[in-house]
Design a protein around this motif. Structure first.
Motif, PDB file in Angstrom:
ATOM      1  N   ALA B  83       0.846  -1.207   0.000  1.00 34.48           N
ATOM      2  CA  ALA B  83       0.000   0.000   0.000  1.00 34.48           C
ATOM      3  C   ALA B  83       0.875   1.249   0.000  1.00 34.48           C
ATOM      4  CB  ALA B  83      -0.909  -0.010   1.229  1.00 34.48           C
ATOM      5  N   PRO B  84       1.449   1.601  -1.174  1.00 30.80           N
ATOM      6  CA  PRO B  84       2.315   2.786  -1.194  1.00 30.80           C
ATOM      7  C   PRO B  84       1.487   4.069  -1.139  1.00 30.80           C
ATOM      8  CG  PRO B  84       2.213   1.775  -3.365  1.00 30.80           C
ATOM      9  CD  PRO B  84       1.272   1.019  -2.503  1.00 30.80           C
ATOM     10  N   GLY B  85       1.586   4.765  -0.037  1.00 32.27           N
ATOM     11  CA  GLY B  85       0.811   5.994   0.113  1.00 32.27           C
ATOM     12  C   GLY B  85       1.526   7.189  -0.476  1.00 32.27           C
ATOM     13  N   VAL B  86       2.792   7.007  -0.859  1.00 32.20           N
ATOM     14  CA  VAL B  86       3.597   8.098  -1.399  1.00 32.20           C
ATOM     15  C   VAL B  86       4.166   7.640  -2.739  1.00 32.20           C
ATOM     16  CG1 VAL B  86       5.477   9.682  -0.853  1.00 32.20           C
ATOM     17  CG2 VAL B  86       4.336   8.483   0.982  1.00 32.20           C
ATOM     18  N   ALA B  87       4.142   8.530  -3.730  1.00 34.56           N
ATOM     19  CA  ALA B  87       4.626   8.142  -5.062  1.00 34.56           C
ATOM     20  C   ALA B  87       6.088   7.670  -5.019  1.00 34.56           C
ATOM     21  CB  ALA B  87       4.480   9.314  -6.017  1.00 34.56           C
ATOM     22  N   GLY B  88       6.887   8.284  -4.144  1.00 36.18           N
ATOM     23  CA  GLY B  88       8.309   7.950  -4.068  1.00 36.18           C
ATOM     24  C   GLY B  88       8.593   6.543  -3.564  1.00 36.18           C
ATOM     25  N   ALA B 210      -3.293   4.460  -6.460  1.00 35.15           N
ATOM     26  CA  ALA B 210      -2.267   3.541  -5.939  1.00 35.15           C
ATOM     27  C   ALA B 210      -2.918   2.460  -5.082  1.00 35.15           C
ATOM     28  CB  ALA B 210      -1.233   4.317  -5.135  1.00 35.15           C
ATOM     29  N   MET B 211      -3.819   2.868  -4.222  1.00 37.30           N
ATOM     30  CA  MET B 211      -4.501   1.892  -3.352  1.00 37.30           C
ATOM     31  C   MET B 211      -5.343   0.938  -4.190  1.00 37.30           C
ATOM     32  SD  MET B 211      -3.634   2.526  -0.373  1.00 37.30           S
ATOM     33  CE  MET B 211      -2.587   3.800   0.235  1.00 37.30           C
ATOM     34  N   ALA B 212      -6.036   1.511  -5.191  1.00 34.15           N
ATOM     35  CA  ALA B 212      -6.926   0.688  -6.012  1.00 34.15           C
ATOM     36  C   ALA B 212      -6.141  -0.314  -6.858  1.00 34.15           C
ATOM     37  CB  ALA B 212      -7.767   1.579  -6.912  1.00 34.15           C
ATOM     38  N   MET B 213      -4.954   0.046  -7.277  1.00 33.38           N
ATOM     39  CA  MET B 213      -4.191  -0.837  -8.159  1.00 33.38           C
ATOM     40  C   MET B 213      -3.312  -1.824  -7.384  1.00 33.38           C
ATOM     41  SD  MET B 213      -5.004  -0.404 -11.195  1.00 33.38           S
ATOM     42  CE  MET B 213      -6.503   0.481 -11.491  1.00 33.38           C
ATOM     43  N   PHE B 214      -2.905  -1.458  -6.196  1.00 33.69           N
ATOM     44  CA  PHE B 214      -2.005  -2.340  -5.437  1.00 33.69           C
ATOM     45  C   PHE B 214      -2.676  -2.980  -4.231  1.00 33.69           C
ATOM     46  CE2 PHE B 214       2.063   0.002  -6.978  1.00 33.69           C
ATOM     47  CZ  PHE B 214       1.995  -0.705  -8.154  1.00 33.69           C
TER      48      PHE B 214
END
Lengths: 164, 496
Positions: B83-88, B210-214
């Motif tokens: 769950a990457p909450g940050v693009a980096g 990001a949440m929806a895809m990962f």
């Protein structure tokens, strides 16, 4: 037709619709001075629609020879997996999204966590209640009180009743 | 420089400032673990606290600690929960999450901690040595070069193009770019592809996508086919990295510290591009058998973006401190804080207020060390997240995905979009479409179009490609990064 090709077909449809908008309708409202620019708001989308359509065609027509891979889960035997639980959880997320504002963060979140565990087969109510309630309160306190991001805790009429 | 270092050490090592670094790192790490709260929002939240202290050095030391802590915390949720909450930290999940699934969560977190420490520390050394010099180099980069740099960053898609997957990876990238064009662009200020829906005016939210895809498809797959997250059942078997593994990641850390730092120096590039580029470069220069491991739990695939994003964070302080130009959203907020404290960053900062300039650099060394010391012993406990029974863990993952999207946009419609995109993500995962390229396209899309459009306007067409040697060089690099693996595979087949 395999699922990846069906998806490519959907993508092709999206790319064509997107491309139609970019190529034919988007620039209609463009101010005359903007028409002299070498780049328009539709320039980048036009390029994307072409690339997207080409890639979708390649998949759709099976031009790229690759071995067919069955992923982690074989979608053709979906009924053999716990499909009901997954669909119920997705439904619960939609209900949560619709209820978050009207009934407030505390009730909707505690109910979501409780029902989520229940759907997955958990029946130890005392543990479920303890975890759901304490986690809900901790997250609410952290987000609203510590970080200062407002989230209505309870339904509006209860807040009005208690004079919040 | 020695005098400056001594001044910096004196300020940074004061009891109060040491406490501030520790507090900043801790706050950043814990809040950074919550999906949806990236360094930008955490720093914004901390600004009133920092300003109330009145001392610019102390304020900047606290905020820098929060910055590093948040990046580190973001990696933890990427690795453990996908769950990457940050693009980096998106690129960290490509190999970090598969490692956690293979029961190597402890090892993945250790590698992340060490790579982050090394990236941040080497970055701080480079900052100390090159800061004044680099500010002039950064100014040489124009929109044409940035556009080319985004293309190089996108060459990361090659990393996901397995056999028979090139078209799929390309389609996913293009679709990510298409999604990035929805809403008002920065350059044209015209709503595009919004279908008249007001909520789409500002485009789709990164965290939602990001949440929806990962995270969401991963959680639903766990429901469909129950299994423990991490086959060690929560027992942390591997925490240490072996000597062979250390030897394998050492050159990557060295390379990516330097590369990540220099990308961070460029205003507008930052940790996200640095991490994707780091991943792409390391994947493409790795031997064929190691390339196949990327995306499946490769320690090199984790070390590269983790090193690069931290080094880039340090690098982004170069334009901020020496030119007063914020290189990223986060440093823009830091600039605001500095101005509120009556400090004007720029070429004279180093001369007029050396205690601030050097204290910040010294605090970076201390902050990185504090993060390492604080987090290494905590890794077994952090990784215990995976041992929580799935009946409890899955609702929590779903709840955090919802919260991430909600906090980011403060809009309930975003939650419905999240579920909608999540269902699409699940279908794409069923059909073996690689999802990371979609997110890479989405993240880089906006910046890429802005820079492309600016270059087109400046040069009256596409001539910027051949008229600017640096742009041409970067584009050639991008093409070779994509073609190199194929060429090597062909040569390997030819030699038998």
């Amino acid at each position: 037709m395999a699922l990846d090709r069906w998806i490519a077909l959907i993508f092709l449809g999206i790319c064509l619709t997107y491309g139609y908008t970019a190529w034919f309708t988007m620039d209609d409202g463009l101010a005359p001075f903007m028409r002299r620019n070498p780049v328009w708001p539709s320039t980048f989308p036009k390029v994307l629609s072409v690339f997207g359509s080409v890639a979708a065609f390649i998949i759709l027509l099976g031009l790229e020879k690759g071995e067919e891979k069955i992923g982690e889960i074989d979608y053709r035997r979906l009924h053999e997996y716990k499909l009901g639980q997954a669909l119920l959880l997705l439904g619960l997320m939609v209900v949560y999204a619709l209820c978050l504002r009207p009934i407030g963060f505390l009730i909707s979140t505690a109910s979501f966590l409780l029902l989520g565990s229940f759907i997955l087969g958990e029946r130890k109510w005392h543990i479920m209640l303890l975890i759901a309630l304490s986690a809900t309160f901790v997250v609410w306190y952290l987000v609203q009180e510590v970080l200062g991001i407002y989230m209505r805790p309870l339904p509006a009429f209860i807040i009005a009743l208690i004079g919040g | 420089m020695l005098e400056g270092i001594l001044i910096g050490l004196q300020t940074a090592l004061s009891f109060q400032n040491l406490l501030l670094v520790v507090a900043g790192c801790l706050i950043g790490t814990f809040i950074g673990m919550l999906p949806g709260l990236g360094p930008m929002s955490i720093i914004a939240i901390m600004i009133p606290v920092a300003i109330s202290m009145g001392d610019p050095s102390a304020a900047l030391i606290l905020l820098a600690g929060v910055y590093y802590g948040a990046i580190f915390g973001g990696s933890t949720s990427s690795i453990l929960l996908n769950a990457p909450g940050v693009a980096g930290t998106v690129a960290s999940s490509f190999d970090g999450y598969p490692m956690a699934q293979q029961g190597k969560a402890g090892k993945a977190l250790t590698i992340a901690a060490i790579a982050s420490f090394a990236g941040g520390t080497i970055g701080a050394i480079l900052l100390m040595i090159f800061a004044p010099m680099l500010s002039s180099v950064a100014l040489l980069f124009h929109s044409a070069e940035y556009f080319a740099l985004m293309i190089v960053g996108m060459s990361a898609i090659a990393a996901f193009a397995g056999r028979g997957q090139v078209a799929k990876a390309l389609l996913m990238t293009v679709f990510g770019l298409i999604m990035a064009t929805v809403g008002e662009g920065a350059l044209f200020n015209l709503p595009r592809f919004t279908m008249g829906i007001m909520d789409l005016q500002s485009g789709f939210g990164f965290v939602t996508l990001a949440m929806a895809m990962f995270a969401l498809p991963e959680a639903i797959f766990l429901v469909l086919k129950p299994k423990n997250l991490g086959d060690s059942g929560g027992e942390i078997k591997e925490l240490r990295i072996t000597r062979a593994e250390a030897r394998a990641i050492a050159p990557i850390i060295a390379r990516q510290s330097v590369q990540g730092f220099f990308i961070g120096v460029l205003p507008g590039a930052g940790a996200t591009i640095a991490s994707f580029l780091g991943y792409a470069v390391e994947r493409n220069i790795a031997p064929k058998h190691e390339q196949d491991e990327f995306g499946k739990g490769s320690i090199k695939g984790l070390a590269a973006p983790e090193t690069a994003n931290n080094a880039a964070c340090t690098g982004s302080f170069v334009p901020l401190l020496t030119l007063g130009i914020p290189g990223s959203g986060t440093t823009a907020i830091l600039l605001g804080a500095l101005i509120a404290l009556n400090v004007t960053p720029g070429p004279r900062l180093m001369i007029d207020e050396p205690q601030i300039f050097w204290a910040v650099i010294m605090s970076m060394f201390i902050g990185n060390l504090v993060l390492l010391i604080l987090n290494l012993p905590l890794i077994p406990y952090i990784a215990k997240v995976l041992a929580i029974p799935r009946n409890y863990l899955i609702p929590f993952i779903l709840f955090f995905t919802l919260m991430g999207a909600y906090i980011g946009q403060n809009n309930a419609t975003e939650l419905l979009l999240l579920v909608g995109f999540g269902v699409c993500g699940i279908a794409l995962k069923f059909a073996n479409y690689p999802l990371p390229p979609l997110l890479i396209g989405f993240i880089l899309g906006g910046m890429m179009e802005d820079n492309f459009s600016r270059s087109m306007q400046l040069y009256g067409g596409m001539s910027f490609i051949w008229e600017r040697p640096m742009t041409l060089g970067l584009l050639i690099l991008a093409v070779s990064l994509v073609l190199l693996p194929g060429f090597r595979a062909m040569r390997a087949r030819a030699t038998g």
